[in-house]
Design an enzyme around this catalytic site. Structure first.
Site, PDB file in Angstrom:
ATOM      1  N   THR A 101       5.159   8.631 -13.332  1.00 23.88           N
ATOM      2  CA  THR A 101       4.781   9.059 -11.999  1.00 23.88           C
ATOM      3  C   THR A 101       5.925   8.843 -11.014  1.00 23.88           C
ATOM      4  O   THR A 101       6.907   8.174 -11.320  1.00 23.88           O
ATOM      5  CB  THR A 101       3.509   8.317 -11.511  1.00 23.88           C
ATOM      6  OG1 THR A 101       3.051   8.910 -10.312  1.00 23.88           O
ATOM      7  CG2 THR A 101       3.765   6.840 -11.315  1.00 23.88           C
ATOM      8  N   CYS A 102       5.760   9.442  -9.861  1.00 24.98           N
ATOM      9  CA  CYS A 102       6.671   9.242  -8.730  1.00 24.98           C
ATOM     10  C   CYS A 102       5.816   9.466  -7.479  1.00 24.98           C
ATOM     11  O   CYS A 102       4.596   9.471  -7.568  1.00 24.98           O
ATOM     12  CB  CYS A 102       7.863  10.202  -8.796  1.00 24.98           C
ATOM     13  SG  CYS A 102       7.396  11.940  -8.765  1.00 24.98           S
ATOM     14  N   ARG A 103       6.431   9.663  -6.372  1.00 27.03           N
ATOM     15  CA  ARG A 103       5.664   9.819  -5.122  1.00 27.03           C
ATOM     16  C   ARG A 103       4.797  11.081  -5.124  1.00 27.03           C
ATOM     17  O   ARG A 103       3.636  11.037  -4.785  1.00 27.03           O
ATOM     18  CB  ARG A 103       6.641   9.834  -3.937  1.00 27.03           C
ATOM     19  CG  ARG A 103       5.965   9.906  -2.610  1.00 27.03           C
ATOM     20  CD  ARG A 103       5.544   8.532  -2.111  1.00 27.03           C
ATOM     21  NE  ARG A 103       4.671   8.703  -0.968  1.00 27.03           N
ATOM     22  CZ  ARG A 103       3.480   8.138  -0.861  1.00 27.03           C
ATOM     23  NH1 ARG A 103       3.042   7.330  -1.770  1.00 27.03           N
ATOM     24  NH2 ARG A 103       2.741   8.356   0.190  1.00 27.03           N
TER      25      ARG A 103
END
Length: 143
Positions: A102-104
């Site tokens: 995941t990331c932002r």
């Protein structure tokens, strides 16, 4: 004037709009195609929770450290995308579990997930919408 002539004239005078459209469509398509070609799966926030709770899934957050400090999924491991190669050894112990990258917003996570698949991780997911989708579903966030 025939309508085909008007259409051609419009195209000639606005060629840059058509080039921009082609580029945008390409950018929208390349991410999902890359994921499929490399065997990366997609999980929404609810599916990610099930992977974590039922299968011992591990969350790898490829955000930069300052973003990670501002909020991340509980127990996520921070491995910024530009340095992900350096962290691969630390993930070896998790190879038999689902890995959720995941990331932002979910954009950088595709690159991270593809890299993990290339290094032999069999079950890799990206979190659709990233941390923003996680927060939108009112799931817990560590700060």
């Amino acid at each position: 004037m025939p309508s085909s002539h008007l259409a051609m004239e419009f195209f000639i005078h606005n060629w840059y709009l058509f080039v921009a459209l082609i580029v945008i469509v390409f950018l929208l398509v390349v991410g999902p195609v890359t994921q499929r070609l490399h065997g990366v799966k997609i999980a929404n926030a609810a599916q990610a929770v099930q992977l974590i709770n039922r299968e011992g899934g591990v969350v790898v957050d490829v955000c930069e450290p300052n973003e990670f400090k501002n909020g991340h999924i509980p127990n996520a491991i921070n491995a910024p995308l530009p340095k992900l190669n350096e962290h691969l050894r630390q993930f070896e112990k998790h190879k038999d579990k689902p890995v959720i990258v995941t990331c932002r917003t979910g954009n950088r996570s595709v690159k991270g997930a593809v890299l993990l698949r290339k290094h032999g991780f069999p079950t890799v997911y990206t979190l659709t919408g990233g941390l923003q989708a996680w927060e939108k579903d009112n799931l817990p966030v560590e700060r």
